[in-house]
Design an enzyme around this catalytic site. Structure first.
Site, PDB file in Angstrom:
ATOM      1  CG  ASN A 101      -1.879   1.120   1.290  1.00 11.05           C
ATOM      2  OD1 ASN A 101      -1.586   2.189   0.757  1.00 11.05           O
ATOM      3  ND2 ASN A 101      -3.014   0.917   1.924  1.00 11.05           N
ATOM      4  CG  ASP A 103      -3.269  -5.914   9.746  1.00 12.78           C
ATOM      5  OD1 ASP A 103      -3.141  -6.105   8.524  1.00 12.78           O
ATOM      6  OD2 ASP A 103      -4.329  -6.181  10.366  1.00 12.78           O
ATOM      7  CG  PHE A 118      -4.987   5.476   2.150  1.00 10.01           C
ATOM      8  CD1 PHE A 118      -4.222   6.253   3.005  1.00 10.01           C
ATOM      9  CD2 PHE A 118      -5.209   4.138   2.495  1.00 10.01           C
ATOM     10  CE1 PHE A 118      -3.674   5.710   4.166  1.00 10.01           C
ATOM     11  CE2 PHE A 118      -4.664   3.582   3.650  1.00 10.01           C
ATOM     12  CZ  PHE A 118      -3.899   4.381   4.485  1.00 10.01           C
ATOM     13  N   GLY A 119      -8.243   4.997   1.493  1.00 10.51           N
ATOM     14  CA  GLY A 119      -9.132   4.139   2.276  1.00 10.51           C
ATOM     15  C   GLY A 119     -10.404   4.867   2.706  1.00 10.51           C
ATOM     16  CG  ASP A 173      -7.753   8.909   5.227  1.00 14.45           C
ATOM     17  OD1 ASP A 173      -7.857   8.390   6.353  1.00 14.45           O
ATOM     18  OD2 ASP A 173      -6.661   9.058   4.642  1.00 14.45           O
ATOM     19  NE  ARG A 223      -0.318   3.578   8.500  1.00 12.76           N
ATOM     20  CZ  ARG A 223      -1.578   3.745   8.091  1.00 12.76           C
ATOM     21  NH1 ARG A 223      -2.023   4.938   7.735  1.00 12.76           N
ATOM     22  NH2 ARG A 223      -2.401   2.715   8.022  1.00 12.76           N
TER      23      ARG A 223
HETATM   24  P1  ITT Z   1      -0.781  -4.135   3.206  1.00 15.23           P
HETATM   25  O1  ITT Z   1      -1.437  -5.341   3.852  1.00 15.23           O
HETATM   26  O2  ITT Z   1      -0.050  -4.503   1.940  1.00 15.23           O
HETATM   27  O3  ITT Z   1       0.060  -3.343   4.173  1.00 15.23           O
HETATM   28  P2  ITT Z   1      -3.465  -3.091   3.071  1.00 15.23           P
HETATM   29  O4  ITT Z   1      -4.047  -1.790   2.648  1.00 15.23           O
HETATM   30  O5  ITT Z   1      -4.118  -4.346   2.527  1.00 15.23           O
HETATM   31  O6  ITT Z   1      -1.913  -3.101   2.701  1.00 15.23           O
HETATM   32  P3  ITT Z   1      -4.297  -3.743   5.776  1.00 15.23           P
HETATM   33  O7  ITT Z   1      -4.592  -5.184   5.548  1.00 15.23           O
HETATM   34  O8  ITT Z   1      -3.609  -3.338   7.046  1.00 15.23           O
HETATM   35  O9  ITT Z   1      -3.386  -3.132   4.634  1.00 15.23           O
HETATM   36  O10 ITT Z   1      -5.666  -2.961   5.650  1.00 15.23           O
HETATM   37  C1  ITT Z   1      -5.701  -1.607   5.988  1.00 15.23           C
HETATM   38  C2  ITT Z   1      -6.989  -0.980   5.436  1.00 15.23           C
HETATM   39  O11 ITT Z   1      -7.599  -0.216   6.488  1.00 15.23           O
HETATM   40  C3  ITT Z   1      -6.678   0.001   4.326  1.00 15.23           C
HETATM   41  O12 ITT Z   1      -6.681  -0.629   3.057  1.00 15.23           O
HETATM   42  C4  ITT Z   1      -7.786   1.014   4.501  1.00 15.23           C
HETATM   43  O13 ITT Z   1      -8.968   0.539   3.916  1.00 15.23           O
HETATM   44  C5  ITT Z   1      -7.962   1.048   6.016  1.00 15.23           C
HETATM   45  N1  ITT Z   1      -7.063   2.053   6.619  1.00 15.23           N
HETATM   46  C6  ITT Z   1      -5.991   1.814   7.424  1.00 15.23           C
HETATM   47  N2  ITT Z   1      -5.382   2.965   7.743  1.00 15.23           N
HETATM   48  C7  ITT Z   1      -6.061   3.936   7.122  1.00 15.23           C
HETATM   49  C8  ITT Z   1      -5.913   5.328   7.041  1.00 15.23           C
HETATM   50  O14 ITT Z   1      -4.893   5.965   7.628  1.00 15.23           O
HETATM   51  N3  ITT Z   1      -6.799   6.018   6.326  1.00 15.23           N
HETATM   52  C9  ITT Z   1      -7.812   5.404   5.695  1.00 15.23           C
HETATM   53  N4  ITT Z   1      -8.035   4.098   5.701  1.00 15.23           N
HETATM   54  C10 ITT Z   1      -7.154   3.356   6.412  1.00 15.23           C
END
Ligand code: ITT
Length: 202
Positions: free
Chosen positions: A10, A70, A156-157, A159, A185
């Site tokens: 990510n 995670d 992202f995600g 947010d 984080r």
């Molecule tokens: P990696 O496993 O490769 O690190 P990932 O995105 O799949 O990448 P996770 O399994 O830890 O990682 O899932 C984290 C999810 O949680 C991420 O994809 C977002 O949907 C959400 N998330 C985590 N931190 C966030 C943030 O700071 N802002 C927005 N959404 C967040």
């Protein structure tokens, strides 16, 4: 400069972690090491999955300091969902937009009006590993609210749906620097940095 491999695909996480760790650290990730694959995230907690990812990265990079993040969003009214499934809420290869759409649908089913705010938090667990040995785990949480109303273009995600406690702006409306000072984080990295200061790595 100290080398650190962040076991993530990510790029948003890599960007935030690189900024938060600062100049002494040279951060690499899965995108700069396309040959590395990580084991499946079979854990049921953030900590289990962070350790799985960090140990998986470490197996491919002997002697290198490896960290994994995670993280996810927990919504009280949804019994903590999407939680550890945040990245794959709408399916194994779901996009952020698809995950947000599903969250909006779930909130619509329980909400009385579209402008309702639901208590929620972002949680982050970081695991630090070298040569397969777990060195340290650090966590961070930011409390706030989720809403079906999406605002902002940054981040992202989830947010654009998350409004941190005490702020009228979503994480996607705040600058990256503002988000970093408040975020799950940001807090977890502060804890990890303080451990690294006390335990300098060879
Ligand atoms: P990696 O496993 O490769 O690190 P990932 O995105 O799949 O990448 P996770 O399994 O830890 O990682 O899932 C984290 C999810 O949680 C991420 O994809 C977002 O949907 C959400 N998330 C985590 N931190 C966030 C943030 O700071 N802002 C927005 N959404 C967040």
């Amino acid at each position: 400069m100290s080398r650190l491999f962040l076991a993530t695909s990510n790029p948003h996480k890599t960007h935030e972690v690189t900024t938060l760790l600062g100049s002494p650290w040279q951060v690499e990730d899965m995108l700069s090491h396309p040959g590395i694959t990580l084991p499946e995230e079979t854990g049921t907690t953030f900590e289990e999955n962070a350790i799985i990812k960090a140990k998986g990265g470490s197996a491919a990079l002997p002697g290198v300091l490896v960290m994994a993040d995670d993280s996810g969003l927990e919504v009280d009214a949804l019994d903590g969902q999407p939680g550890v499934y945040s990245a794959r809420y709408a399916g194994e290869n779901a996009t952020d937009a698809e995950n947000r759409l599903l969250l909006k649908e779930r909130l619509r089913h329980i909400g009385r009006n579209p402008a309702q705010y639901f208590p929620a938090r972002f949680y982050c667990c970081l695991a630090l590993v070298r040569d397969g040995q777990l060195l340290h785990v650090a966590t961070g949480t930011v409390e706030g609210w989720v809403s079906m109303i999406q605002r902002g273009k940054g981040g992202f995600g989830y947010d654009s749906m998350f409004y941190p406690e005490g702020f009228k702006k979503s994480f996607a409306e705040l600058s990256q620097a503002e988000k970093n000072t408040l975020s799950h984080r940001g807090q977890a990295i502060e804890m990890m940095k303080s451990w690294l200061d006390r335990n300098p790595q060879p």
